[in-house]
Design an enzyme around this catalytic site. Sequence first.
Site, PDB file in Angstrom:
ATOM      1  N   HIS A   1      27.581  15.129 -58.337  1.00  0.00           N
ATOM      2  CA  HIS A   1      28.568  14.692 -59.347  1.00  0.00           C
ATOM      3  C   HIS A   1      29.894  14.312 -58.691  1.00  0.00           C
ATOM      4  O   HIS A   1      30.943  14.406 -59.318  1.00  0.00           O
ATOM      5  CB  HIS A   1      28.800  15.777 -60.401  1.00  0.00           C
ATOM      6  CG  HIS A   1      27.535  16.347 -60.959  1.00  0.00           C
ATOM      7  ND1 HIS A   1      26.925  15.870 -62.099  1.00  0.00           N
ATOM      8  CD2 HIS A   1      26.730  17.352 -60.513  1.00  0.00           C
ATOM      9  CE1 HIS A   1      25.827  16.565 -62.339  1.00  0.00           C
ATOM     10  NE2 HIS A   1      25.681  17.465 -61.389  1.00  0.00           N
TER      11      HIS A   1
ATOM     12  N   SER B   1      45.925  -8.197 -47.059  1.00  0.00           N
ATOM     13  CA  SER B   1      46.355  -8.751 -48.336  1.00  0.00           C
ATOM     14  C   SER B   1      47.439  -9.788 -48.078  1.00  0.00           C
ATOM     15  O   SER B   1      48.248  -9.632 -47.168  1.00  0.00           O
ATOM     16  CB  SER B   1      46.898  -7.631 -49.230  1.00  0.00           C
ATOM     17  OG  SER B   1      47.788  -8.156 -50.188  1.00  0.00           O
TER      18      SER B   1
ATOM     19  N   LYS C   1      48.287  -3.442 -46.464  1.00  0.00           N
ATOM     20  CA  LYS C   1      46.898  -3.255 -46.882  1.00  0.00           C
ATOM     21  C   LYS C   1      45.871  -3.540 -45.785  1.00  0.00           C
ATOM     22  O   LYS C   1      46.024  -4.441 -44.978  1.00  0.00           O
ATOM     23  CB  LYS C   1      46.575  -4.183 -48.068  1.00  0.00           C
ATOM     24  CG  LYS C   1      47.218  -3.802 -49.374  1.00  0.00           C
ATOM     25  CD  LYS C   1      46.769  -2.451 -49.927  1.00  0.00           C
ATOM     26  CE  LYS C   1      45.352  -2.438 -50.427  1.00  0.00           C
ATOM     27  NZ  LYS C   1      45.173  -3.160 -51.688  1.00  0.00           N
TER      28      LYS C   1
ATOM     29  N   GLU D   1      32.550  -3.994 -49.923  1.00  0.00           N
ATOM     30  CA  GLU D   1      32.733  -4.436 -51.314  1.00  0.00           C
ATOM     31  C   GLU D   1      31.884  -5.668 -51.619  1.00  0.00           C
ATOM     32  O   GLU D   1      31.247  -5.765 -52.663  1.00  0.00           O
ATOM     33  CB  GLU D   1      34.209  -4.759 -51.574  1.00  0.00           C
ATOM     34  CG  GLU D   1      35.096  -3.530 -51.660  1.00  0.00           C
ATOM     35  CD  GLU D   1      36.559  -3.934 -51.748  1.00  0.00           C
ATOM     36  OE1 GLU D   1      37.067  -4.025 -52.864  1.00  0.00           O
ATOM     37  OE2 GLU D   1      37.184  -4.170 -50.706  1.00  0.00           O
TER      38      GLU D   1
END
Length: 474
Positions: free
Chosen positions: A165, A286, A292, A299
């Site tokens: 979980h 970024s 960043k 992804e």
Amino acid sequence: MNPEMTSPTSQYTWASNFSEPMDDLVKRYTASVGFDQRMWRQDIRGSLAHARMLARQGIISTQDLSDIQRGMAQIAGEIESGAFVWSLGFEDVHLNIEKRLTALVGDAGKRLHTGRSRNDQVATDIRLYLRDAIDDIQILLGQFQAALLDLAEREADTPMPGFTHLQVAQPTTFGHHVLAWYEMTRRDAERLADVRKRTNRLPLGAAALAGTTYPIDREFVAAELGFDEVCENSLDAVSDRDFAIEFCSAAALLMMHVSRMSEELVLWMNPRFAFVKIPDRFLTGSSIMPQKKNPDVPELARGKTGRVYGHLAALLTLMKGQPLAYNKDNQEDKEPLFDTVDTLTDTLRIFAAMISGIIVRPEAMSDALRQGFATATDLADYLARKGLPFRDAHRVVGQAVRRAEELGVDLPQLSLSELRSFSPLIEEDVFSALTIEGSLAARKHAGGTAPEQVRAAIARSRGRCQRIASEDRG
Ligand code: ARG
């Protein structure tokens, strides 16, 4: 003047009974050469095997065969060098090559299609293409697996929290976790090997749908092309695309596994976890936020998984309404299949490299382990070993956890007298059961998290990889 040159429909091999040229829109709509030209090697290989069979059976002359061979060698050179002119007007890879062959060698080129149809030709080409693709993908998958095993071995002793979980559950090791990923890929490799078996059957000889009146030798062609067997039924041979669907299904599962790994990598490289660092060469920046570093590779792998699922759904849907035998619908099988092959190929290649480069941060993992009462089950097991029924032990430990939470400490930081207030069965030896090392070492059965078991599993996996590699060579 040659009447063929003056006819408005002369461009088309099949147009002698047509009264007007094809509408330009239709030409564009129905052509597949834009995407099926990538099968040119398979198309030439298949045609040469067919021509050898025709000559061997006395259906064409040996002179025809050598003309065809000479023409095809030249065409291969032209395509390779980029000199070949692909024409939308010739619809697909098959007709483009046949047209060029006829231009180069004359009548022998026109005889190549004896006893054959584009229906069994295209089915053969796709199977050859997919068989080659599966072999390439298996090699890349093997490299990805080797990277996983190396990482698992390096980190077999590195404690990390195991989660259920997404909450800290019990101690495990980073190596054991990576080995779980490896097991997923092992099933993927098995599935691909299984798909290959049903892909590697020869449709050629089915002709348009019902077979041919020529005395062909399908077994010979199958052997020439390395097919394990011939497709038994001609109607099925030209219409079956199950093998492509099976491949996309195996690919969807493989991508699902990669996507789960990606999700974990994205979480783990977040500073809240900080379990791993992905090297800068696999990250992107970024354009607005100078600080960043983004995990675009995992992804995108997660995103591309959706694309592969889409291809599986597309192929299943493509087939569901088709009556026997060949229908032009089947031309739509190629783009989903090719894109699935490309996506898998790129993803596996980049993941093998990225996994090899992962930097593990053991301090962050042990910090996380100390915060989640990860050895609570070990304390319950300890009490159960001392005779307390497990359900009672579970309740006792729940109380101890509550107390530790109030004090803001982990279980091993509770004093012996504090612990004994929950159960008199607890003695000095409890602390060795409560350490991470003790907890890991105790799970020492096959498949367990103990470092010695992880190393044994890695050794078994390496042995299996070596056996598979030597069977492939043998
Ligand atoms: N380009 C076609 C395909 O991909 C080749 C087979 C065409 N056969 C036909 N009868 N029109 O399926």
